[in-house]
Design a protein around this motif. Structure first.
Motif, mmCIF file in Angstrom:
data_model
loop_
_atom_site.group_PDB
_atom_site.id
_atom_site.type_symbol
_atom_site.label_atom_id
_atom_site.label_comp_id
_atom_site.label_asym_id
_atom_site.label_seq_id
_atom_site.Cartn_x
_atom_site.Cartn_y
_atom_site.Cartn_z
ATOM 1 N N THR A 1 0.862 -1.177 0.000
ATOM 2 C CA THR A 1 0.000 0.000 0.000
ATOM 3 C C THR A 1 0.900 1.228 0.000
ATOM 4 N N ASP A 2 0.281 2.373 -0.271
ATOM 5 C CA ASP A 2 1.032 3.620 -0.139
ATOM 6 C C ASP A 2 0.887 4.116 1.294
ATOM 7 N N THR A 3 1.433 5.285 1.592
ATOM 8 C CA THR A 3 1.410 5.808 2.965
ATOM 9 C C THR A 3 0.009 6.145 3.451
ATOM 10 N N ALA A 4 -0.951 6.265 2.533
ATOM 11 C CA ALA A 4 -2.341 6.515 2.917
ATOM 12 C C ALA A 4 -3.141 5.221 3.049
ATOM 13 N N GLY A 5 -2.481 4.060 2.905
ATOM 14 C CA GLY A 5 -3.157 2.775 3.038
ATOM 15 C C GLY A 5 -3.873 2.304 1.786
ATOM 16 N N ARG A 6 -3.599 2.951 0.660
ATOM 17 C CA ARG A 6 -4.261 2.568 -0.596
ATOM 18 C C ARG A 6 -3.478 1.458 -1.289
ATOM 19 N N ASP B 1 2.929 -9.723 2.979
ATOM 20 C CA ASP B 1 2.831 -8.290 3.216
ATOM 21 C C ASP B 1 4.116 -7.608 2.758
ATOM 22 N N VAL C 1 4.506 -0.744 3.340
ATOM 23 C CA VAL C 1 4.091 0.563 2.846
ATOM 24 C C VAL C 1 5.188 1.142 1.955
ATOM 25 N N THR D 1 -7.988 3.755 -3.599
ATOM 26 C CA THR D 1 -8.683 3.271 -2.412
ATOM 27 C C THR D 1 -9.440 2.005 -2.808
ATOM 28 N N ASP E 1 -6.483 -7.091 2.250
ATOM 29 C CA ASP E 1 -6.353 -5.821 2.954
ATOM 30 C C ASP E 1 -6.833 -5.960 4.402
ATOM 31 N N ARG F 1 -4.316 -7.896 6.534
ATOM 32 C CA ARG F 1 -3.203 -7.049 6.985
ATOM 33 C C ARG F 1 -3.636 -6.225 8.192
ATOM 34 N N ALA F 2 -4.844 -5.690 8.149
ATOM 35 C CA ALA F 2 -5.327 -4.823 9.234
ATOM 36 C C ALA F 2 -5.514 -5.575 10.540
#
Length: 162
Positions: free
Chosen positions: A27-32, A103, A106, A129, A149, A152-153
């Motif tokens: 993901t990127d730093t915004a979680g996308r 995983d 980021v 997103t 996703d 991972r969370a």
């Protein structure tokens, strides 16, 4: 019913055969989620990864494929997010196919900008997103994205079929 012992080289011919793949979920730093468009099917978005070479572990495969497809050298530890089982599909793929989704962590904007796609594998990289990914993906692929996703969370690996 009596079962005779078979040497391993004969026994393996009697059980289901499988191929395997491995990939890294970023993901990127915004979680996308970060995904790549396949050259083989423009409707398919996927993570850096591919089929395992003989003698290669899933983790080694994920690292090699990521490097080959994006130029990224992932140095993190293996953290399994999910396994993916696809049953034998006849002539399309004449064996079961088992995937390992790890995983990748980021990626910074700089890392994403530095990605160099292998033009024989992928045509573009997108960061979206989950809501933005939904209309771009087949339902089964999108469901897999959402499940990985979520894995991972919550820190628990997911098992997927299909």
């Amino acid at each position: 019913m009596t079962h005779a012992w078979l040497p391993p080289h004969e026994y393996v011919k009697t059980i289901a055969q499988s191929t395997g793949y491995a990939c890294l979920y970023f993901t990127d730093t915004a979680g996308r989620p970060v995904q790549l468009r396949s050259v083989y099917d423009r409707e398919v978005w996927q993570w850096p990864g591919g089929n395992m070479d003989p003698g290669e572990t899933p983790w080694q495969c994920a690292l090699r494929e990521c490097r080959e497809e994006t130029g990224l050298e992932f140095t993190g530890e293996p953290r399994l997010l999910g396994t993916h089982f696809i049953g034998h599909r006849g002539e399309v793929w004449p064996a079961n196919h088992i995937g390992f989704i790890f995983d990748g962590g980021v990626l910074s904007d700089e890392q994403i900008s530095a990605v160099v796609l292998d033009p024989d594998e992928h045509t573009e990289l997108l960061v979206r997103t989950l809501e933005e990914w939904k209309p771009l993906m087949a339902p089964q692929g999108f469901d897999r994205l959402v499940a990985v996703d979520a894995a991972r969370a919550d820190g628990r690996a997911v098992y997927l079929e299909g």
